[in-house]
Write a protein that holds these residues in place. Structure first.
Motif, PDB file in Angstrom:
ATOM      1  N   THR A 160       0.793  -1.321   0.045  1.00 17.25           N
ATOM      2  CA  THR A 160       0.138  -0.008  -0.036  1.00 17.25           C
ATOM      3  C   THR A 160       0.772   1.410   0.046  1.00 17.25           C
ATOM      4  N   PRO A 161       0.320   2.484  -0.225  1.00 13.79           N
ATOM      5  CA  PRO A 161       0.965   3.663  -0.150  1.00 13.79           C
ATOM      6  C   PRO A 161       1.191   3.755   1.032  1.00 13.79           C
ATOM      7  N   PHE A 162       2.436   4.698   1.373  1.00 16.19           N
ATOM      8  CA  PHE A 162       2.833   5.292   2.670  1.00 16.19           C
ATOM      9  C   PHE A 162       2.712   6.748   2.642  1.00 16.19           C
ATOM     10  N   LYS A 191      13.633   3.187   0.497  1.00 18.55           N
ATOM     11  CA  LYS A 191      14.394   2.560  -0.754  1.00 18.55           C
ATOM     12  C   LYS A 191      13.510   1.550  -0.988  1.00 18.55           C
ATOM     13  N   ARG A 192      13.560   0.366   0.083  1.00 13.30           N
ATOM     14  CA  ARG A 192      13.059  -0.913  -0.220  1.00 13.30           C
ATOM     15  C   ARG A 192      11.370  -0.938  -0.736  1.00 13.30           C
ATOM     16  N   LEU A 198       6.130   1.056  -4.927  1.00 10.01           N
ATOM     17  CA  LEU A 198       5.096   1.582  -4.039  1.00 10.01           C
ATOM     18  C   LEU A 198       5.321   3.111  -3.907  1.00 10.01           C
ATOM     19  N   LEU A 199       4.029   3.707  -3.610  1.00 13.37           N
ATOM     20  CA  LEU A 199       4.134   5.143  -3.527  1.00 13.37           C
ATOM     21  C   LEU A 199       4.339   5.623  -2.040  1.00 13.37           C
ATOM     22  N   GLY A 220       9.814  11.966  -0.668  1.00 16.42           N
ATOM     23  CA  GLY A 220       8.599  11.384  -1.167  1.00 16.42           C
ATOM     24  C   GLY A 220       8.677  11.435  -2.743  1.00 16.42           C
ATOM     25  N   ASP A 221       7.840  10.310  -3.289  1.00 15.89           N
ATOM     26  CA  ASP A 221       7.661  10.277  -4.721  1.00 15.89           C
ATOM     27  C   ASP A 221       7.047  11.643  -5.008  1.00 15.89           C
TER      28      ASP A 221
END
Length: 291
Positions: A160-162, A191-192, A198-199, A220-221
């Motif tokens: 899931t997104p964090f 990084k993992r 994942l977002l 953040g992305d």
């Protein structure tokens, strides 16, 4: 709830002159009214709370507690907290450190300066970490770093997104190099998380400074912020003394960072849930799912 007594002076005439009697008129809650620190307007505190703790006149964003943030960001009744059992130790035997932490535990109802957990955002499962500046100014010690790392790993496990809301004065000096190690630990976990496609959405609130701004807050992305949030590493005075130049008045504000490419967007608190939920749903449609 604290009560403030309003006392009036009731004058009565007598043969011996004027006698002054104290008379209790009314009792009002001490926190009934709130004065905006920016525009100085005075509002009913209830009115301010109903407006997401944003000044109706000047749009000043008051600081939120972690639990208030849960209430205005996640779907009602869906949040389940993580790692509430973790407790701060005193690795450097810093005088009265544990006692001060315990004061903030009682004041905030948190076990440390970050609240982590799993919940739904407009129906989409997410893992969140919400820093609370009411707890040791949101400073990052070993427990804060551990909770954030575990939350990231939980998001990776659930695919899931964090999402993190940062609010911090930086690394916690009472834990020395151990607090600084959390910068690397949280970054490795991110990084993992990223390697799994994942977002990660970082939302910077006032203030986000020091080692927090120099690590996970800026990775953040998608990097977002609330209006006029203070975001930076070293303080203005330190930088000015180092570079021997006068810095712009809006230096280290969210608006300054957006103009210089360090943020992707600034969202008003009232629209934050809708905007972030849209980003999460677009990412889901891009091919990443819970399966």
């Amino acid at each position: 709830m604290a009560i403030r007594n309003f006392i009036s002076l009731n004058r009565k005439k007598s043969k011996g002159g004027v006698v002054i009697e104290r008379k209790k008129e009314k009792e009002f809650p001490a926190d009934l009214m709130t004065k905006c620190p920016e525009c100085k307007k005075i509002y009913l505190t209830k009115e301010l709370d109903n407006n997401f703790k944003v000044c109706p006149n000047c749009d000043h964003h008051y600081k939120l507690t972690a639990w208030e943030r849960v209430g205005c960001f996640l779907d009602q009744g869906t949040f389940e907290s993580l790692d509430d059992h973790l407790k701060t130790s005193n690795p450097l035997n810093f005088p009265a450190y544990v006692e001060k932490v315990e004061v903030d535990v009682k004041k905030t109802g948190l076990n440390e300066a970050v609240l982590t957990g799993v919940g739904l955002l407009d129906g989409e499962q997410v893992v969140v970490a919400i820093m609370d500046s009411h707890f040791r100014m949101g400073s990052m010690g070993s427990v804060v770093g551990e909770k954030i790392t575990r939350a990231i790993e939980k998001a990776t496990e659930l695919k899931t997104p964090f999402i993190i809301f940062t609010a911090s004065g930086g690394a916690r000096m009472q834990e020395g190099v151990i607090s600084l190690m959390q910068m690397a630990k949280t970054s490795v976990a991110l990084k993992r998380h990223s390697d799994q496609g994942l977002l990660f959405i970082s939302i910077m609130t006032h203030p986000t400074t020091g080692g927090v701004s120099a690590s996970f807050a800026s990775l953040g992305d998608i990097n977002l912020a609330e209006p006029k949030a203070l975001i930076g590493f070293a303080g203005r005075r330190v930088i000015e003394q180092t570079v021997r130049e006068k810095l712009p008045d809006d230096f280290q504000t969210a608006e300054f960072l957006l103009a210089h490419g360090q943020l992707d967007a600034i969202f008003h608190r009232k629209e934050m849930k809708e905007k972030v939920a849209t980003i999460v749903k677009l990412h889901r449609k891009g091919g990443v799912s819970n399966g």
